[in-house]
Scaffold this active site. Structure first.
Site, PDB file in Angstrom:
ATOM      1  CE  LYS A  21      26.175  -1.468 -16.315  1.00  0.00           C
ATOM      2  NZ  LYS A  21      25.257  -2.179 -16.506  1.00  0.00           N
ATOM      3  CD  GLU A  70      21.679  -1.383 -16.705  1.00  0.00           C
ATOM      4  OE1 GLU A  70      21.224  -2.351 -15.887  1.00  0.00           O
ATOM      5  OE2 GLU A  70      22.674  -1.307 -17.064  1.00  0.00           O
ATOM      6  CB  CYS A 113      23.488  -2.435 -13.412  1.00  0.00           C
ATOM      7  SG  CYS A 113      23.055  -4.107 -13.264  1.00  0.00           S
TER       8      CYS A 113
END
Lengths: 284, 284
Positions: free
Chosen positions: B124, B55, B157
């Site tokens: 995300k 990330e 994540c």
């Protein structure tokens, strides 16, 4: 009424849980029920107030024929099941897996007992292996049962391996999830836990909810059970039961600790969800 | 056209995957992009055909101010991002976390690259910790991207810690899930894996889908990253990356093995689902 009495009547934040195992013998229904009673009694004597027995604790698992399964089954209102509740003091709960007969159908069920009797039953909805030879899957979702010690979510064995099940129970308000299981040993790399426990640890942490698993650890007609009974915290860590549990697994759980669903200072495992992004989950 | 050539053009069942780490420095955007290119090149040279970078690999993570995050961000069509694709041979894919700027908004995004350029991006959707100070959450679900090596599900994540996310990706047809992450070290009992890996192992097994995680393992402005890069099989077991991975994690994955979703001789982790029982999952 004093404050002390009021506190005694309220659900406790901390509860001692136990997962005593049993070694049922197929065909010995009354003996198995009596052993279930002894297991509950010994766990109560040791201080437990939530006692979870394995799946099909009163019948055994490895049936040869549907007729044998039927002969091992009892109705949910059977007096012998209700009699188990008399082992419990007030403010205590037991969850017992049993083979249930209802008309022409058999179910792998769990009874939730308090000192007043059977307060709920659940019929396993996800069947594993040969189970469809003997049992019909239930058509009601795993329930959250309000009890004297808190809201108990109930799942049975293979149910728990569907991430949807523990997540749904937690979202429905379960303070704790209990799972009667019969886990035949499956292969795993050296040093690893049985995979069902990895899934349970993840489910506990993902939803900030403690999980109690009651497994068998004996041998039945060539099937070796895992002895996977354990108590998992709301953070997903083992509180009791490792590495292999043949007897009484016990731990104290703080039911309040998981309720906030907080994750660190900024996050919350429930309110951070994005349910608008999960429509695929409701399709087959 | 010979059979051999036809095979070479079809998605391979076995793919060598790699999760090279990077050590970006905030404010050194061009250097970071160059290091990302080197990481991809070295993984390709080692035989990898699916390369996953962490990330925010091109920007760093621990921003002091929104202005600093903005100065570290690039557009999804930035030529420097496209240039990374030139490190890839045909039939290879890289997934790279980057800070994306789009008008007034910043996103923690992942770019999916093939030798032809950027073939997909994902923003995300579940933000962690301080991230909302810097980033807007994406409003599109984690995608499954058709690539020369198969259908790649992408999550970033904290996304992966919602059981709904890897489950939805697998149900949408992902052959493999990749997750660029930045995992600051969190407390765990002695001898336990970092909890994010426990969740990833469970997610892989529950949906019979392999997962590749690319984490950082360095120190940035006082934040220690876990070094949790790993490759997890469709059965939920570690193929590479334990216990702590500061450099290049690699493994060969059979993408065909997980596709049947079979569990033993009688079960299937997809068709055994009971979506009629999971309505709670779509509520907040």
């Amino acid at each position: 009424m004093t404050g002390l009495q009021a506190d005694a009547a309220a659900p406790a934040d901390t509860v001692v849980v136990a997962a005593p195992t049993v070694r049922p013998r197929i065909g010995w229904l009354d003996d198995n029920l009596r052993e279930a009673g002894w297991s509950i009694r010994s766990a109560v004597a040791a201080g437990a107030r939530l006692i979870v027995l394995p799946e099909l604790a009163t019948s055994g698992y490895v049936f040869a024929t549907p007729e044998e399964a039927r002969a091992s089954s009892i109705r949910a209102d059977d007096a012998r099941l209700r009699a188990l509740s008399r082992e419990l003091p007030d403010h205590a709960v037991a969850v017992v897996g049993f083979a249930e007969v209802a008309g022409d159908q058999l179910f792998s069920s769990a009874a939730v007992l308090s000192s007043t009797g059977v307060i709920a039953t659940y019929r396993k909805t996800h069947l594993w292996g040969d189970e469809p030879r003997f049992f019909t899957p239930g058509d009601a979702a795993p329930p959250v049962v309000s009890t004297p010690i808190g809201r108990i979510g109930v799942a049975i064995c293979y149910d728990l391996e569907f991430p949807e099940v523990p997540r749904s129970l937690a979202l429905a308000g379960a303070d704790i999830i209990v799972a009667p299981v019969n886990w035949p040993v499956v292969s795993r790399p050296s040093g690893e836990r049985t995979p069902e426990i990895v899934l349970a640890m993840a489910a506990a942490r993902a939803s900030s909810v403690p999980i109690v698993i009651s497994d068998r650890g004996d041998l039945e007609r060539g099937v070796v059970f895992t002895g996977g009974s354990c108590v998992i915290s709301h953070e997903g860590w083992m509180l009791a039961g490792e590495p292999r549990s043949d007897h009484l697994v016990m731990a104290s759980i703080n039911l309040a600790a998981g309720r906030s669903k907080a994750a660190g200072n900024h996050n919350n495992v429930f309110t951070d969800r994005r349910p608008d992004l999960y429509p695929r989950l409701l399709h087959q």
